[in-house]
Design an enzyme around this catalytic site. Sequence first.
Site, short mmCIF file in Angstrom:
data_model
loop_
_atom_site.label_atom_id
_atom_site.label_comp_id
_atom_site.label_asym_id
_atom_site.label_seq_id
_atom_site.Cartn_x
_atom_site.Cartn_y
_atom_site.Cartn_z
N ARG A 23 32.43 4.72 80.50
CA ARG A 23 31.94 6.09 80.65
C ARG A 23 30.85 6.23 81.72
NH1 ARG A 23 30.93 9.23 74.94
NH2 ARG A 23 31.89 11.19 75.50
N GLN B 202 44.28 2.83 77.03
CA GLN B 202 44.10 4.10 77.74
C GLN B 202 45.14 4.22 78.86
OE1 GLN B 202 39.42 3.30 77.65
NE2 GLN B 202 39.89 5.00 79.02
N ALA C 252 38.34 8.73 84.05
CA ALA C 252 37.67 9.55 85.05
C ALA C 252 37.51 11.00 84.57
CB ALA C 252 38.41 9.50 86.39
N GLU D 229 32.81 12.25 80.60
CA GLU D 229 31.77 11.30 81.01
C GLU D 229 30.42 11.90 81.38
OE1 GLU D 229 34.76 9.80 83.90
OE2 GLU D 229 33.75 7.90 83.54
N GLU E 92 40.84 0.81 79.54
CA GLU E 92 41.54 1.28 80.73
C GLU E 92 42.30 0.12 81.38
OE1 GLU E 92 39.20 3.58 83.55
OE2 GLU E 92 40.68 3.32 85.13
N ARG F 123 32.44 4.38 92.94
CA ARG F 123 31.76 5.49 92.27
C ARG F 123 30.24 5.33 92.36
NH1 ARG F 123 33.18 10.08 89.45
NH2 ARG F 123 35.41 9.69 89.35
N PHE G 121 31.24 4.93 84.86
CA PHE G 121 32.00 4.15 85.85
C PHE G 121 31.19 3.87 87.13
CE2 PHE G 121 35.95 3.54 88.49
CZ PHE G 121 36.71 2.80 87.61
N THR H 248 38.47 8.47 92.01
CA THR H 248 38.09 8.29 93.42
C THR H 248 39.27 7.75 94.21
OG1 THR H 248 37.20 6.10 92.97
CG2 THR H 248 35.67 7.94 92.82
#
Length: 757
Positions: free
Chosen positions: A336, A191, A503, A707, A226, A304, A338, A434
């Site tokens: 998904r 990703q 995200a 997400e 990721e 998060r 996070f 974030t």
Amino acid sequence: MKNIDSRSHVRGESIYVNDIPVRQDTLFGVVLGSPVAHGKLHDIDFSEALKMDGVEAVISAKDITGENQIGSIIQDEELFADKEVHFVGMPVALVCAKTDAIARKALAKIKLDIEELRPILTAREAYAEKKFISPSRTFKIGSTDAMWEKCEHIIEGQAEMGGQEHVYLETQGAYAYMLENGSIKIHSATQATKHVQVGASVVLGIPMHKIEVDTNRIGGGFGGKEDQATHWGTLAALATNTLKKPLKLILSRADDFVMTGKRHPYSFDFKLGLDKNLKILCYQVEAFQNAGAAADLSPAIMERTLFHGTGSYHIPNAKITCHSCRTNLAPSTAMRGFGAPQAMFALEAAIMKAAATLNVSPLEIQKRNLLQESDRFPYGQVAENCNAGKCWDTAYKKFAVEKLKKEIAAFNKNNDHSKKGLSLFPLCFGISFTKTKLNQGRSLVHIYTDGSVSITTGVVEMGQGVNTKILQAAAKTLSISPRRFTIHSTNTTRIANASPTAASTGADLNGKATIMACAALLARLKDVACRELKGRDPDKIEIKDEIVFHRGKKTSLKWEKLILLADEARVSLSEHAHYATPEVHFNKATEKGHPFAYHVYGTAVTVVTVDCLRGTYEIDLVKCVHDFGTSINLDIDIGQAEGAIVQGIGLMTIEELLVDPKGKHVYDSLSSYKVPDIYFAPKTIEVVPLDSKPDKLALLGSKAVGEPPLMYGIGTYFAILMAMREFNPKMKLPLWAPLTHQKCLLSLYEGYGEALK
Ligand code: MTE
Ligand code: LUZ
Ligand code: MOS
């Protein structure tokens, strides 16, 4: 507009890493993972393995030419274990052989001398031993300490949530080979092309420009690729660079299950204070995050969790603390949601416990405390275009919740052992990374002289349909047929320094960049058209459906001719654009700011039936009102919502990551790790788009969707609890997800004898 990948997918023609035809002399790599969760690695003996026909080399820490380091946020993760192993499956060596099968046979002959040490497996154990990944953080609003005494009811408790395996269809992998002059190309199922490029650069000790990472598409990532695709891309590059032969490394499903990190398990202590009208005055929660053996993305995930600590509610006094705890599991990673699903579960658990204690419906507490316009989140941002109440009310009416309640009551009255339960779950999810700096997208657009268009962006297509959306945005901006476009692979030579596709921001960031590039091209083309039409003002030129209009009138100038004219006039037909989300900022010192471009809202209604003799359950329906903004592709968006809902339900119900007391996995396949199948999925899923305003920071007003709907699965948990309480009202509430059938059965009968009396 259909998903542009559908045709090649169903025909089996879509190209994933493992579909790339191999080059001559390609070797195959298999990774040897640590068999123990924690220990001192004294010696690796691969002499027997090397004797096997077809085995080319065994690579380990000593072969690393740069640094043995792949940590992204914190540099605390070795690519190969050197002196210690920190989790079962931690890479120790890479066997390179003529075939995958030979490599696997050779692997069995490697002898490891490991002195076992005691593993730490839970976050609370690590907390007690002060083993942290990064400093703990707290978000605060109002004053909880001063408010407890004003509360009419105070409810305290603990909640637990297990991790989750990503189960992307395509397992992790990479294919690497040398180009000329010491450059390396890596086809990676990632990703984040940039992460793989950086990882390989650090480990090999060569500059980033010598490393080309290419990702055509991936067969699902869900966050698992990721940060954790870097290992395999880097390993393949290292082997290629060492042996000067192409190397392909594709994890088997079993290796993927064991070696890669999962969603973070969390444990919570909560305290909730209500006034006599069931208004939440105070909420305090301490979260213990099980980060596994290395930082990976845990500090960002912790963040998060803090951001979503108050969920979709307005809580005037809140204190949310999170500890990131180092354990001997594979490094927990992005998945998904996070860190948000865990935070929301803890709060819903507290509300459920309060409702059970006060003998009211959880809906009463939920509804009274929903976020409203201009309410402030603990992190300082104010809720704008807040749709929390609107989603709730629309869902309540549209799905006839009052009628459902009556039907359920009648059913429960008429059935002794089969009970139904209902829940509502309100969602509020912040869109943006974030970490502010990651909120940038890029796009490179070429118009060829035949009028066809090529687009490359920083986004990775992983099944979420982002390329289709980007194509739609480009076709709309240029007002030409979607058929004129190809979206090319994500590639570090065409798009540098791309943020991960994560995200839920992929479409917003890279779609906006694409619109910018197309708009710049369009402006130049209007100049060309203006000159050709002997007009004075390029602003009076428009292109509509491939035809040039001048002062509102159709002309005979068409797209293809216009492009030829531009080329003739030596006007650039290429553009690279960069988009950075405006308005977002966050100050870590004060823990305040405006981190999110916007929020996505929704409400899910869930009904389940529990078989109280067996502890099994069925999900009758999940119906949601979801805020898509003004969707540019409702087929894709509803598909995203449906998939996310089922994945979220799996998280809350049957997906259980069991390890034994030594930290060894009890599961390594889809027969020992159960994910929802078509029979388990809700009998009805209905997703109704909220009548919502377009958000200017969303791609053409179409809000991010990847997400948020996963969290609707949380509703299933509480619908099951409601049904269980119908059977055994004295039941001690199990607040320990996933609520497997086994746990459901045991909880139903805990104290059941008492209940009968
Ligand atoms: N949908 C499919 N089919 N496969 C995936 O791997 N990943 C999800 C979501 N939807 C995923 C998916 C996750 S975790 C994210 S962050 C977003 O897609 C990323 O894509 P987007 O930013 O384009 O929405
Ligand atoms: N990844 C990340 C994410 O690096 N930062 C985030 O804020 C985020 N949020 C959701 C999913 N992945
Ligand atoms: Mo998704 S967890 O942001 O890849």
